[in-house]
Structure formats: C-alpha cells, structure tokens
Design a protein around this motif. Structure first.
Motif, mmCIF file in Angstrom:
data_model
loop_
_atom_site.group_PDB
_atom_site.id
_atom_site.type_symbol
_atom_site.label_atom_id
_atom_site.label_comp_id
_atom_site.label_asym_id
_atom_site.label_seq_id
_atom_site.Cartn_x
_atom_site.Cartn_y
_atom_site.Cartn_z
ATOM 1 N N ARG A 19 -4.356 -8.763 9.105
ATOM 2 C CA ARG A 19 -4.208 -7.501 8.379
ATOM 3 C C ARG A 19 -3.553 -6.460 9.292
ATOM 4 N N LEU A 20 -2.513 -5.833 8.772
ATOM 5 C CA LEU A 20 -1.818 -4.759 9.473
ATOM 6 C C LEU A 20 -2.031 -3.474 8.702
ATOM 7 N N ASN A 21 -2.640 -2.495 9.345
ATOM 8 C CA ASN A 21 -2.986 -1.232 8.669
ATOM 9 C C ASN A 21 -3.799 -1.499 7.409
ATOM 10 N N GLY A 22 -4.647 -2.513 7.464
ATOM 11 C CA GLY A 22 -5.529 -2.826 6.339
ATOM 12 C C GLY A 22 -4.920 -3.713 5.282
ATOM 13 N N ARG A 23 -3.642 -4.068 5.398
ATOM 14 C CA ARG A 23 -2.976 -4.897 4.404
ATOM 15 C C ARG A 23 -2.761 -6.307 4.942
ATOM 16 N N GLU A 24 -3.097 -7.311 4.123
ATOM 17 C CA GLU A 24 -2.866 -8.693 4.510
ATOM 18 C C GLU A 24 -1.363 -8.951 4.578
ATOM 19 N N ILE A 25 -0.875 -9.413 5.736
ATOM 20 C CA ILE A 25 0.565 -9.583 5.927
ATOM 21 C C ILE A 25 1.139 -10.585 4.937
ATOM 22 N N ASN A 26 0.468 -11.707 4.743
ATOM 23 C CA ASN A 26 0.960 -12.740 3.829
ATOM 24 C C ASN A 26 1.068 -12.263 2.386
ATOM 25 N N GLU A 27 0.270 -11.263 2.037
ATOM 26 C CA GLU A 27 0.194 -10.834 0.646
ATOM 27 C C GLU A 27 0.972 -9.556 0.364
ATOM 28 N N THR A 28 1.612 -8.979 1.380
ATOM 29 C CA THR A 28 2.336 -7.723 1.220
ATOM 30 C C THR A 28 3.831 -8.012 1.075
ATOM 31 N N PRO A 29 4.502 -7.438 0.065
ATOM 32 C CA PRO A 29 5.946 -7.664 -0.082
ATOM 33 C C PRO A 29 6.694 -7.330 1.193
ATOM 34 N N ALA A 30 7.701 -8.145 1.508
ATOM 35 C CA ALA A 30 8.441 -7.980 2.759
ATOM 36 C C ALA A 30 9.066 -6.596 2.881
ATOM 37 N N VAL A 31 9.591 -6.062 1.777
ATOM 38 C CA VAL A 31 10.225 -4.745 1.821
ATOM 39 C C VAL A 31 9.201 -3.673 2.196
ATOM 40 N N GLU A 32 8.015 -3.781 1.632
ATOM 41 C CA GLU A 32 6.972 -2.813 1.966
ATOM 42 C C GLU A 32 6.543 -2.945 3.420
ATOM 43 N N MET A 33 6.364 -4.185 3.878
ATOM 44 C CA MET A 33 5.953 -4.396 5.256
ATOM 45 C C MET A 33 7.004 -3.878 6.231
ATOM 46 N N ALA A 34 8.287 -4.009 5.860
ATOM 47 C CA ALA A 34 9.370 -3.573 6.745
ATOM 48 C C ALA A 34 9.404 -2.064 6.927
ATOM 49 N N SER A 35 8.713 -1.332 6.070
ATOM 50 C CA SER A 35 8.706 0.119 6.200
ATOM 51 C C SER A 35 7.832 0.579 7.364
ATOM 52 N N ARG A 62 4.339 7.213 10.007
ATOM 53 C CA ARG A 62 5.043 7.537 8.768
ATOM 54 C C ARG A 62 4.040 7.607 7.629
ATOM 55 N N ASP A 63 4.046 8.724 6.917
ATOM 56 C CA ASP A 63 3.129 8.922 5.787
ATOM 57 C C ASP A 63 1.674 8.684 6.195
ATOM 58 N N GLY A 64 1.360 9.117 7.397
ATOM 59 C CA GLY A 64 -0.010 9.001 7.883
ATOM 60 C C GLY A 64 -0.389 7.623 8.395
ATOM 61 N N LYS A 65 0.541 6.665 8.371
ATOM 62 C CA LYS A 65 0.261 5.307 8.844
ATOM 63 C C LYS A 65 1.048 5.029 10.120
ATOM 64 N N PRO A 66 0.425 4.347 11.086
ATOM 65 C CA PRO A 66 1.185 3.988 12.288
ATOM 66 C C PRO A 66 2.225 2.925 11.976
ATOM 67 N N CYS A 67 3.365 3.010 12.627
ATOM 68 C CA CYS A 67 4.377 1.962 12.557
ATOM 69 C C CYS A 67 4.219 1.057 13.780
ATOM 70 N N TRP A 68 4.719 -0.165 13.639
ATOM 71 C CA TRP A 68 4.472 -1.183 14.651
ATOM 72 C C TRP A 68 5.762 -1.826 15.130
ATOM 73 N N LEU A 69 5.882 -1.969 16.443
ATOM 74 C CA LEU A 69 6.933 -2.751 17.066
ATOM 75 C C LEU A 69 6.355 -4.105 17.465
ATOM 76 N N PHE A 70 6.915 -5.181 16.932
ATOM 77 C CA PHE A 70 6.564 -6.539 17.327
ATOM 78 C C PHE A 70 7.716 -7.054 18.189
ATOM 79 N N LEU A 71 7.488 -7.254 19.475
ATOM 80 C CA LEU A 71 8.547 -7.559 20.429
ATOM 81 C C LEU A 71 8.283 -8.906 21.090
ATOM 82 N N ASP A 72 9.170 -9.858 20.872
ATOM 83 C CA ASP A 72 9.018 -11.186 21.460
ATOM 84 C C ASP A 72 9.905 -11.282 22.704
#
Length: 262
Positions: A60-76, A153-163
C-alpha cells in the motif's frame, strides 16, 4: 496515510520465487534504501512496486493498494527510475525529460530546472544517444523529477522509486544526486532507492532494508541495520563497520572480506 507498507509480498518470475514474504515500511520524509548482493531480489521488488511485475501479498502506497490502483492515478504521486532505460528513437534531452509530464499537467519551464538539478544545465538540445552513460542516467532522473515535481501534492506525499540511481556516476555526481534525493524527502516526499554503495547508504539513508535470497534479513533505522554481523550475513563475507573520526556516520570497510574460494 503517508507510508509505503509491504506485508508478505512475494514475486514469482518464470515459476520461480524471486522475492519471498517481504514485509517492511518506508515513510514519507525519509530515504529508505534496499541493499543486498546481486540476485537478492532488490530490482524485482522495485519492479513489483512500480507495476511492471505483479506481486502477491499487500503493498500500500499512501493507503492505496498498488495492484488495485489505476496506473494513471498512481503516476500522479509515484515516479520510477528503472535500473536500465532505453531510448530507441532519436530524441533530444529535453524531449526525453518531457516524457515525464503527466497527461493533464505540462510545464515546459520545469525541463530546464530539472536538468539543472541533475547537473545537466544547457544539455536540453543535445541528442540523448550522444551522451555518456552517466549523463543518460541523469537525464532519466530529470524525467522522473518533472513527473512528481512537488514532494507533496494535494496533501499527499509523492514518491521517488530509484533503482540504482548512482550506478553510472562519478563521486561528484553521486553526491549531487543523493543530496537531491535527501532534499526531496526532507521537504515531505518519500524516497525508496536500491543501493549498492554501502557508504553512500550510510550517509544518506534513514532506514535500510537488507535482502538476501529474496528474503529480508533486517529492516530498520540505518544505524541498527548497517552492522558488521548483519552485513556479513547479507553479503556472505566478513565486513567491518567503523565510524569516521569527525562525526558518527558509519562507513563499511571490506578489508576483511574474502571470496568463498579464497
């Protein structure tokens, strides 16, 4: 919620378990590093969290299950720098960076600012394929930055995933990029980074997740995780952890390390 929470996450590739029952928490405002030897599941974990590979369990990222969240929404509010990025068409550096813009949000002025942040000021008109490997890596990081420019953004933290964000860089640019990552976290964002350099990990990570054989051997604050016994178990060779004389930042010495055949 402002966390990335993994609970019993597993990833299978080709019928083989690559990541097995992985659980840890990363927090916004911090840099969390994933370490471990080659083949330990670091990049596979990142691929699962970026949506490139399906996982079992809960993430879960910011309370949302990653597998279940639309990619466009997650990309925000999640941007991913993969270990390897390939551009097959002739594109300028500015055009590559612009790929990071969200479909509903394009601010061309950010391109130059993002390039300046990664040490590529003035490179916008050059063609991507003419750059060195390190310059290409920093161009891709600039692309990731413009995707989630504001750490919150909009009160939610944004995340950098860096490999492996500094794998192709000289020491000056390694420091520059890790400073950037830490600043992003300190202003409210979250950073999850796969790291190989243990000394940079000690300098910049707030928390460390240590993997071996697809399993988590340790996870927690950096000073509790980067210890001789834990690192020796993770990497399969003796490692000593010492402290620099001018401050309490730990550093790792491989002077006792020997390969199993030595």
């Amino acid at each position: 919620m402002s966390e990335l929470v993994l609970e019993q996450v597993s990833v299978r590739l080709g019928g083989r378990v690559i990541v097995d029952d992985l659980s840890f928490t990363a927090r916004a405002g911090e840099v969390t590093a994933i370490i471990g030897p080659n083949g330990s599941g670091k990049s596979t974990t990142m691929k699962g969290l970026s949506g490139e590979t399906r996982y079992q369990g809960r993430a879960r990222l910011n309370g949302r299950e990653i597998n279940e969240t639309p990619a466009v929404e997650m990309a925000s509010y999640r941007a991913v720098l993969p270990q390897h990025g390939t551009i097959t068409f002739p594109m300028t550096v500015s055009e590559v960076v612009s790929l990071g813009f969200h479909a509903r949000r394009r601010e061309p002025a950010l391109i130059g600012e993002a390039l300046a942040r990664v040490g590529l000021d003035g490179f916008g008109g050059r063609f991507f394929e003419t750059l060195s490997g390190g310059e290409q890596q920093r161009t891709q990081l600039a692309r990731v930055l413009v995707q989630i420019w504001e750490p919150v953004r909009d009160g939610k933290p944004c995340w950098l995933f860096l490999d492996e964000p500094v794998s192709s860089l000289d020491i000056h640019h390694q420091i520059q990029i890790m400073d950037l990552a830490r600043a992003y976290a300190r202003t409210g964002g979250g950073v999850l980074a796969v790291m190989h350099d243990l000394n940079l990990t000690a300098m910049y990570a707030d928390r460390v997740v240590a993997l071996r054989g697809g399993q988590c051997l340790a996870a927690g604050p950096t000073r509790e995780t980067l210890t001789g016994p834990i690192l020796s178990a993770v990497y399969g060779c003796p490692l000593a952890v010492n402290e620099a004389p001018r401050d309490d930042t730990p550093f790792i010495l491989p002077h006792l390390a020997r390969s199993s055949g030595a």
